[in-house]
Design a protein around this motif. Structure first.
Motif, PDB file in Angstrom:
ATOM      1  N   PRO A 199      -6.530  -0.643  -7.225  1.00  0.00           N
ATOM      2  CA  PRO A 199      -7.763  -0.231  -6.449  1.00  0.00           C
ATOM      3  C   PRO A 199      -7.380   1.211  -5.767  1.00  0.00           C
ATOM      4  O   PRO A 199      -6.222   1.183  -5.175  1.00  0.00           O
ATOM      5  CB  PRO A 199      -8.395  -1.110  -5.653  1.00  0.00           C
ATOM      6  CG  PRO A 199      -8.084  -2.307  -6.106  1.00  0.00           C
ATOM      7  CD  PRO A 199      -6.456  -2.134  -6.538  1.00  0.00           C
ATOM      8  N   THR A 200      -8.357   2.100  -5.446  1.00  0.00           N
ATOM      9  CA  THR A 200      -8.008   3.398  -4.736  1.00  0.00           C
ATOM     10  C   THR A 200      -9.031   3.469  -3.565  1.00  0.00           C
ATOM     11  O   THR A 200     -10.337   2.886  -3.860  1.00  0.00           O
ATOM     12  CB  THR A 200      -7.791   4.625  -5.427  1.00  0.00           C
ATOM     13  OG1 THR A 200      -9.317   4.821  -6.162  1.00  0.00           O
ATOM     14  CG2 THR A 200      -6.879   4.368  -6.705  1.00  0.00           C
ATOM     15  N   GLU A 201      -8.719   4.005  -2.242  1.00  0.00           N
ATOM     16  CA  GLU A 201      -9.845   4.397  -1.451  1.00  0.00           C
ATOM     17  C   GLU A 201      -9.058   5.619  -0.799  1.00  0.00           C
ATOM     18  O   GLU A 201      -8.141   5.827  -0.607  1.00  0.00           O
ATOM     19  CB  GLU A 201      -9.889   3.325  -0.414  1.00  0.00           C
ATOM     20  CG  GLU A 201      -8.631   2.828   0.264  1.00  0.00           C
ATOM     21  CD  GLU A 201      -8.989   1.743   1.131  1.00  0.00           C
ATOM     22  OE1 GLU A 201      -8.496   1.754   2.435  1.00  0.00           O
ATOM     23  OE2 GLU A 201      -9.463   0.818   0.760  1.00  0.00           O
ATOM     24  N   GLN A 202     -10.263   6.232  -0.362  1.00  0.00           N
ATOM     25  CA  GLN A 202      -9.865   7.566   0.566  1.00  0.00           C
ATOM     26  C   GLN A 202      -9.568   7.096   1.961  1.00  0.00           C
ATOM     27  O   GLN A 202     -10.162   6.377   2.433  1.00  0.00           O
ATOM     28  CB  GLN A 202     -10.878   8.627   0.399  1.00  0.00           C
ATOM     29  CG  GLN A 202     -11.348   9.204  -0.871  1.00  0.00           C
ATOM     30  CD  GLN A 202     -12.082  10.445  -0.916  1.00  0.00           C
ATOM     31  OE1 GLN A 202     -12.032  11.144  -0.235  1.00  0.00           O
ATOM     32  NE2 GLN A 202     -13.018  10.495  -2.131  1.00  0.00           N
ATOM     33  N   GLY A 203      -8.612   7.878   2.500  1.00  0.00           N
ATOM     34  CA  GLY A 203      -8.039   7.594   3.827  1.00  0.00           C
ATOM     35  C   GLY A 203      -6.877   8.609   4.475  1.00  0.00           C
ATOM     36  O   GLY A 203      -7.094   9.685   3.731  1.00  0.00           O
ATOM     37  N   GLY A 210     -11.532  11.536  -6.697  1.00  0.00           N
ATOM     38  CA  GLY A 210     -11.480  10.272  -7.508  1.00  0.00           C
ATOM     39  C   GLY A 210     -10.735  10.497  -8.534  1.00  0.00           C
ATOM     40  O   GLY A 210     -10.055   9.630  -9.151  1.00  0.00           O
ATOM     41  N   LYS A 255      -2.719  -1.482  -3.572  1.00  0.00           N
ATOM     42  CA  LYS A 255      -3.503  -0.444  -3.220  1.00  0.00           C
ATOM     43  C   LYS A 255      -3.040   0.875  -2.765  1.00  0.00           C
ATOM     44  O   LYS A 255      -1.912   1.067  -2.681  1.00  0.00           O
ATOM     45  CB  LYS A 255      -4.490  -0.714  -2.044  1.00  0.00           C
ATOM     46  CG  LYS A 255      -5.614  -0.010  -1.592  1.00  0.00           C
ATOM     47  CD  LYS A 255      -6.239  -0.492  -0.380  1.00  0.00           C
ATOM     48  CE  LYS A 255      -5.357  -0.706   0.950  1.00  0.00           C
ATOM     49  NZ  LYS A 255      -6.159  -0.947   2.036  1.00  0.00           N
ATOM     50  N   THR A 262       0.938  -1.330   0.077  1.00  0.00           N
ATOM     51  CA  THR A 262      -0.116  -0.135   0.176  1.00  0.00           C
ATOM     52  C   THR A 262       0.760   1.191  -0.046  1.00  0.00           C
ATOM     53  O   THR A 262       1.799   1.333   0.717  1.00  0.00           O
ATOM     54  CB  THR A 262      -1.003   0.003   1.156  1.00  0.00           C
ATOM     55  OG1 THR A 262      -1.801  -1.084   1.208  1.00  0.00           O
ATOM     56  CG2 THR A 262      -1.812   1.173   1.169  1.00  0.00           C
ATOM     57  N   VAL A 270      -4.033   4.564  -1.178  1.00  0.00           N
ATOM     58  CA  VAL A 270      -4.763   5.321  -0.341  1.00  0.00           C
ATOM     59  C   VAL A 270      -4.763   6.734  -0.905  1.00  0.00           C
ATOM     60  O   VAL A 270      -3.704   7.234  -1.082  1.00  0.00           O
ATOM     61  CB  VAL A 270      -4.289   5.169   1.103  1.00  0.00           C
ATOM     62  CG1 VAL A 270      -5.285   6.016   1.971  1.00  0.00           C
ATOM     63  CG2 VAL A 270      -4.730   3.753   1.512  1.00  0.00           C
TER      64      VAL A 270
END
Length: 597
Positions: free
Chosen positions: A396-400, A382, A327, A277, A329
């Motif tokens: 994949p991406t995700e906010q954090g 995004g 991944k 990550t 973030v």
């Protein structure tokens, strides 16, 4: 609202904006005739008159089909009045007269029927002289009195005959051989007037005939002589009113003081909390571009996302050999709170004037990074994440949030503030101004949200020594109708900007120029008779639905430099721009001879 409608196009040469939106248009009757500020013939004023047709080719194309160039009828105004006040000549007549009557008359005049009876005298002396020729004695006495009181001569005692019986003694006898001692008196000092200041020259060039234009709505204005600070013209300059995009000048001035011209915003990549990550951390650089290195976006010289990805990948693989990145973030917590102002019209995203304000985004969230007025999206974080992930196999991406103390893998930085300010001012970039405003608030420790700007901008301006108590700040771009600044604050600040105080020359050199760059190079600005002022006015324009403004510097026709601010607020439409330009052109023509009438 926006600085110009999408149909407004910059002039073809040196427009200062990349790939403007262009639209074919048709003219209306306003394109046939115009209004001209011309000399009145006696070199003392300017006259507003109906002019001959003028050629607007290259400007005719600005209005889309069916849209008139102005949304109100042409300006109708009386001829500009030349106020010629004749010199006031005042003459003071000084007269002198003698009081008639007996001046110490020694004669005892009988009020009976007979002639006056003279005094008795010893033989010879003044008494006898008087007896023989009283008229001559009176004339001589008058001359003596005049000499005593007119010239300040010292009177010496003279022995005269004794007065008649019953008359009081009038002369003190001096003892024989005595020498009179004169009494020396020192007259009080005469008052000396303070040094008189030279009289101000009578200014005779009036723009009064331009002030009644209904397109102004409520007009406020002020003009100063840049060399002397002398007030030349004003109309309600102390009332704080909506600024529109002129607010960007205040944001830039505050930023130069608080951040300094070398400040840069950055974007970095750090190691994630889990194997495989990484975290993309936005630190408030909205100019970061997703275009490949070598292709220039709207923000010339901006950092590129592919450069950041290449550096981060190399650093990650060196630290984690054999472990792929699985991944990403997305950390956009450098800014907090709402991303859209309460009074900002949502339509401004679709028209390309403003993006959601987030600490992580690319190209200020434009759909096309190379078009200034390209539509903005609804998820800038995004969009940035997807562009970055494309360099890592679209993982994949995700906010954090990045882990505390995480190792930094790579970083890139924006252009310095000295470059960002012209990029914000010339085309009136709202997103860039909001980015700068957030950094001012963070540096001052006031917070990282839009709400923190209310205190941050006035505090950042205090170093310039201008009273900020009347300022009301709602955002950094001027998009909000809740901003309020007196025109006089702008003129005082522009005196310092024109003088290049501190780092303020960056603002002076980064303003749009009429007919040459940015928002003042659109075809609905300084056209027709007002084209005479092209190249001579550098100023920040502002346009929202309830306020149109223009404030900056005029290199006047007579060689003087003027500082000015013009507001048109209230019930106004886009035609207010032309009314403002016409008044500014009047200031240009009058120069230091501008009258306040």
């Amino acid at each position: 609202m926006r600085e110009n409608s999408p149909g407004d196009v910059p002039n073809p040469e040196n427009d200062g904006l990349p790939e403007p939106v262009r639209a074919a248009g048709v003219g209306d009757e306003d394109s046939e005739r115009g209004w001209t500020l011309s000399e009145s013939g006696d070199d003392t004023g300017w006259t507003l008159s109906d002019s001959e047709p003028f050629d607007l080719k290259p400007q005719d194309a600005w209005a889309p089909s069916g849209e008139t160039r102005m949304d109100e009828p042409p300006l109708t105004a009386e001829t500009a009045t030349v106020v010629a006040i004749p010199p006031v000549s005042a003459s003071a007549s000084v007269g002198a007269h003698f009081l008639e009557g007996d001046i110490g008359a020694p004669a005892s005049a009988s009020r009976g029927d007979g002639p006056p009876r003279p005094l008795t005298h010893r033989s010879g002396g003044l008494g006898a002289m008087y007896a023989r020729n009283p008229k001559a004695w009176l004339i001589a006495a008058s001359v003596a009195v005049f000499a005593v009181f007119g010239s300040g001569a010292v009177v010496l005692g003279v022995a005269v005959a004794s007065p008649a019986e019953g008359s009081p003694a009038a002369v003190a006898a001096l003892s024989e051989g005595s020498t009179p001692t004169p009494t020396v008196t020192t007259p009080p000092p005469r008052p000396v007037p303070a040094a008189e200041l030279p009289a101000s020259a009578l200014r005779t060039c009036s723009v009064a005939g331009l002030l009644g234009d209904s397109r102004f709505g409520t007009l406020q204005a002020q003009v100063l002589n840049a060399a002397t600070g002398e007030l030349l013209f004003e109309r309600d300059p102390a009332t704080a009113s909506q600024t529109a995009s002129s607010m960007k000048v205040l944001t830039a001035a505050a930023a130069l003081n608080v951040l300094g011209p070398d400040f840069r915003a950055s974007t970095k990549v750090v190691a994630g909390a889990e194997p495989g990550t990484i975290v993309l951390v936005g630190q408030g650089d909205l100019t970061l571009s997703r275009l490949p290195t070598g292709q220039e976006p709207v923000y010339t010289g901006a950092a590129h996302l592919d450069d950041l990805a290449t550096k981060a990948k190399a650093a990650y693989e060196a630290a984690n050999p054999g472990t792929p990145i699985t991944k990403i973030v997305l950390d956009s917590n450098y800014f907090s709170g709402k991303t859209w102002g309460d009074t900002w019209p949502p339509t401004e995203r679709g028209t390309g004037w403003l993006s959601h304000i987030t600490a992580l985004q690319v190209d200020a969230d434009r759909a096309n990074p190379q078009v200034f007025l390209s539509p903005r999206g609804e998820d800038p974080i995004g969009r940035a994440g997807a562009a970055f992930a494309s360099y890592f196999g679209n993982v994949p991406t995700e906010q954090g949030t990045a882990p505390a103390g995480a190792a930094e893998l790579a970083s890139v930085s924006s252009q310095p503030l000295s470059v960002l300010i012209p990029q914000a001012l010339i085309p009136s970039d709202n997103s860039l101004a909001e980015m700068i405003g957030r950094h001012v608030a963070i540096k001052l420790g006031l917070g990282n949200s839009i709400d923190a700007i209310a205190a941050a901008i006035p505090q950042g301006l205090q170093a310039y020594g201008i009273d900020t108590s009347a300022l009301r700040t709602a955002d950094a771009s001027g998009m909000s109708r809740n901003n309020a600044v007196p025109p006089s604050y702008f003129t005082q600040l522009f005196l310092k900007i024109n003088a290049g105080e501190g780092h303020l020359a960056i603002i002076r050199d980064g303003l749009p120029v009429a007919g040459q760059s940015g928002t003042l190079n659109y075809s609905n600005r300084f056209f027709g008779a007002n084209a005479v002022a092209r190249g001579h006015i550098r100023a920040k324009s502002g346009s929202i639905s309830s306020a149109y403004t223009l404030t900056g510097i005029i290199d006047a026709a007579d060689g003087s430099t003027l500082i000015f601010a013009i507001y048109a607020t209230g019930k106004v439409g886009s035609g207010a721009r032309t009314a403002i330009d016409t008044l500014a052109t009047g200031f240009y023509k009058c120069g230091a001879n501008l009258s306040n009438t």
